[in-house]
Design a protein around this motif. Sequence first.
Motif, mmCIF file in Angstrom:
data_model
loop_
_atom_site.group_PDB
_atom_site.id
_atom_site.type_symbol
_atom_site.label_atom_id
_atom_site.label_comp_id
_atom_site.label_asym_id
_atom_site.label_seq_id
_atom_site.Cartn_x
_atom_site.Cartn_y
_atom_site.Cartn_z
ATOM 1 N N SER A 5 51.467 82.623 148.344
ATOM 2 C CA SER A 5 50.021 82.757 148.512
ATOM 3 C C SER A 5 49.293 81.623 147.819
ATOM 4 O O SER A 5 48.366 81.031 148.378
ATOM 5 N N GLN A 8 49.556 78.614 149.757
ATOM 6 C CA GLN A 8 48.701 78.688 150.942
ATOM 7 C C GLN A 8 47.245 78.386 150.582
ATOM 8 O O GLN A 8 46.555 77.684 151.308
ATOM 9 N N TYR A 9 46.783 78.930 149.445
ATOM 10 C CA TYR A 9 45.414 78.630 149.008
ATOM 11 C C TYR A 9 45.238 77.134 148.794
ATOM 12 O O TYR A 9 44.215 76.553 149.157
ATOM 13 N N SER A 12 45.080 75.427 152.194
ATOM 14 C CA SER A 12 43.765 75.684 152.798
ATOM 15 C C SER A 12 42.711 74.832 152.129
ATOM 16 O O SER A 12 41.870 74.222 152.783
ATOM 17 N N SER A 254 38.715 77.453 147.832
ATOM 18 C CA SER A 254 39.817 78.248 148.338
ATOM 19 C C SER A 254 40.366 79.181 147.250
ATOM 20 O O SER A 254 40.593 80.367 147.489
ATOM 21 N N ALA A 257 37.889 81.921 146.625
ATOM 22 C CA ALA A 257 37.974 82.990 147.626
ATOM 23 C C ALA A 257 39.200 83.854 147.370
ATOM 24 O O ALA A 257 39.165 85.067 147.523
ATOM 25 N N GLY A 258 40.301 83.208 146.976
ATOM 26 C CA GLY A 258 41.545 83.948 146.812
ATOM 27 C C GLY A 258 41.578 84.805 145.564
ATOM 28 O O GLY A 258 42.022 85.943 145.594
ATOM 29 N N PHE A 259 41.080 84.278 144.443
ATOM 30 C CA PHE A 259 41.256 84.988 143.174
ATOM 31 C C PHE A 259 40.011 85.734 142.738
ATOM 32 O O PHE A 259 40.106 86.726 142.040
ATOM 33 N N VAL A 260 38.818 85.243 143.113
ATOM 34 C CA VAL A 260 37.600 85.925 142.667
ATOM 35 C C VAL A 260 37.091 86.787 143.817
ATOM 36 O O VAL A 260 37.438 87.950 143.935
ATOM 37 N N SER A 261 36.308 86.195 144.717
ATOM 38 C CA SER A 261 35.824 86.961 145.850
ATOM 39 C C SER A 261 35.353 85.993 146.907
ATOM 40 O O SER A 261 34.694 84.997 146.599
ATOM 41 N N SER A 262 35.695 86.280 148.167
ATOM 42 C CA SER A 262 35.310 85.357 149.227
ATOM 43 C C SER A 262 33.798 85.344 149.426
ATOM 44 O O SER A 262 33.247 84.403 149.962
ATOM 45 N N ALA A 263 33.118 86.418 148.963
ATOM 46 C CA ALA A 263 31.664 86.453 149.130
ATOM 47 C C ALA A 263 30.993 85.397 148.257
ATOM 48 O O ALA A 263 29.913 84.923 148.566
ATOM 49 N N LYS A 265 32.500 82.404 147.225
ATOM 50 C CA LYS A 265 33.301 81.192 147.101
ATOM 51 C C LYS A 265 32.430 79.929 147.024
ATOM 52 O O LYS A 265 32.726 79.017 146.273
ATOM 53 N N GLU B 196 36.774 91.432 152.663
ATOM 54 C CA GLU B 196 36.549 89.995 152.503
ATOM 55 C C GLU B 196 35.367 89.537 153.347
ATOM 56 O O GLU B 196 35.026 90.162 154.349
ATOM 57 N N VAL B 197 34.747 88.434 152.920
ATOM 58 C CA VAL B 197 33.548 87.923 153.579
ATOM 59 C C VAL B 197 33.727 86.430 153.847
ATOM 60 O O VAL B 197 34.432 85.749 153.108
ATOM 61 N N THR B 206 41.736 80.727 156.147
ATOM 62 C CA THR B 206 43.111 81.056 155.758
ATOM 63 C C THR B 206 43.152 81.668 154.361
ATOM 64 O O THR B 206 44.002 82.502 154.088
ATOM 65 N N ALA B 207 42.195 81.269 153.483
ATOM 66 C CA ALA B 207 42.206 81.843 152.135
ATOM 67 C C ALA B 207 41.985 83.354 152.206
ATOM 68 O O ALA B 207 42.729 84.132 151.612
ATOM 69 N N THR B 210 44.991 85.065 153.758
ATOM 70 C CA THR B 210 46.134 85.115 152.834
ATOM 71 C C THR B 210 45.953 86.264 151.851
ATOM 72 O O THR B 210 46.884 87.005 151.548
ATOM 73 N N LYS B 211 44.716 86.423 151.384
ATOM 74 C CA LYS B 211 44.449 87.510 150.450
ATOM 75 C C LYS B 211 44.656 88.857 151.137
ATOM 76 O O LYS B 211 45.247 89.777 150.553
#
Lengths: 293, 380
Positions: A5, A8-9, A12, A254, A257-263, A265, B196-197, B206-207, B210-211
């Motif tokens: 993962s 992948q981050y 990305s 990236s 988005a992966g570790f905190v929150s995609s909202a 990023k 996710e947003v 992809t991020a 992946t999550k």
Amino acid sequence: MDFASILQYLISGLTVGATYGLTALGFTIIYNTTGIINFAQGEFVMLGGMFSVFFLNVTGLPLPLAVAAAVAATVAVGAFIERCTIRPVKHPTLIQLIIVTIGVSIVIRGLAMLVWGKDTFALPAFTGETPLRFLGATILPQNLWILGITLVLLAALKRFFAGTMFGRAMLACSHNKKAAYLSGIDVQRMVLFSFMLSAFIGSVGGAILAPITMASYDRGILLGLKGFAACILGGLGNPFGAAAGGLILGVLESFGAGFVSSAYKDAFAFLILLGLLFVRPSGLFGKSAATRA
Amino acid sequence: MKWSSFLVIALLGLMCAAPASASDDTIRIGAVFSATGPASFLGEPEKNTASMVEEQINAQGGLLGKKLEIVIYDDETDVNKCVLAVDKLLKKDRVVAVVGPTVSGNTLAVKDKFARAKVPLVSCAAAEKIVRPLDPWVFKTPQSDRHAVSRILKHAAAQGYKRIAALTVSNGFGQAGRAVLKELVPAAGMELVADEVYGPKDTDMTAQLTKIKGTAPDAIVCWGTNPGPAVIARNRVQLGLDTPLYMSHGVASKKFIELAGPSAEGILLPAGRLIVAGQVADDNPQKPVLLKYIADYEAAFQAPVSAFGGHGWDAVNLVVEAIRRGNSAEPADIRDNLEKITGFLGTGGVFNFSPEDHNGLDESAFEMVVIENGDWKIVK
């Protein structure tokens, strides 16, 4: 969080970051010659993508030729902008010229919307869409194209500005126009050339990105903003810093988005940018402001 | 000089005279659509459809023996222009009912005017807030997000899915869908394992995927409009994710399949019957309405139909139906009779209005479709 993962981050982030970096490179070239921040840079990227789609679908050119034609068309637009909007300004101050570029970007976006409509278009990938697997993460062949072409452009620019007389002459224009003129440099030609060169970089970026990000008339706004942020992050005026700034910004987003929150990023990346500017106002790889005065 | 001033005066006279002379033998309905601006892909087919229905009804002898006139204004997808247009319709044109506006934001901005003016509004915008809480004078024709989510969850439950991941766009459409998903997924006895947003202009998801992959969901529900969902479809294939992917009705257009290319294969979504009219079972009562609308529209405008034009068709025809059933074109009577309409065959579904329900549709307005070989296919 497993290794695949995280990888992948990273992939990305590098892909998205390369798009910012390519836009940032274009900012750098015009800034290095004129001191102008060209806010129409994002539109060059948009035009590269939209012209590619246009030449491929409407005039039926094969993909490599369509991309080449798109780049040529955008370079012509870049030259046109310099001749018709930048050069005629009487007794220009920097801030006036910067505002002119904002106006130009709005006009280009509006024209693109009228000509091509508001739809999004897809461009086929250069060499297939089968993802490559790599230690549990995946990467598209197009991503490799993007990273590769970005690196090649970067190396070529570095060599051009540091190693050729022409490149040095362009740099000289930004440091002191009058002195450059007195030492025999055709300043106007250098400025024209800088617009064409940055249109070239932007449109190459737009064309190689289009298979992944797709193309639409309003693609340039966000790219321009992020590209500018990448420039600031890396240090204005340094091509290497611009590209690195783009990649760092992409990777930050990236991982954000992966570790905190995609909202959050975007906020995450810009917060780090702000924090950095408090500590190092000239950017990561920029020279301190004193030497520029 | 003399002639031109005479012409101006004559024209001015005509402009003043026209509305006054039309009141006795004409029934006038107002319409506000976003025929230009960012939402023109919604508003233009609605405007075309409204003009087409107006012509058809007048060709068939009009309404209650009078001529039907639809006064159409374009709000340019601008909320201020929408407010002005509605004021003009209510105060100057004195219409008996209004259809539109096209987008939810504009509808919400003007809807309070209708109770004051005592004129009914039939909106072509989707947001649930338009009819909930209920305003006695406001109706809407598009299906609600709630119906689309219920249709998806019904399909998911039938497959035995328990763990659902949500991926929504950070604009009005996506956030409305996200709210409904957060409410209905637990209510259906499932678990929302990821929320996710992504941004409306983002070019790589992809991020987020992946999550989501890390949470091992049984299915992913994506709520957005083009081009984001197409990027997500491509990223999903790139990552080799074989988790089933549901999309919203927001991408139920050929453009999505074109953008996503081969990555669209196997994606499931709820869609109004208009885009799959040819595949709808022959005994479905909506089928003749759909086929006729498609044939009429394509003949008149040489352009393919979209679900949005259908919302306009439903809105105009519901008002016409209310006038016919009540044999009255008084605004208050139209409102009362709209509430009494049941079993109305529209393009968006079978409308059953009631004093408590001003949308009149339920989840049966949607068919579940899967994308196969670059085309829609109804899932039985």
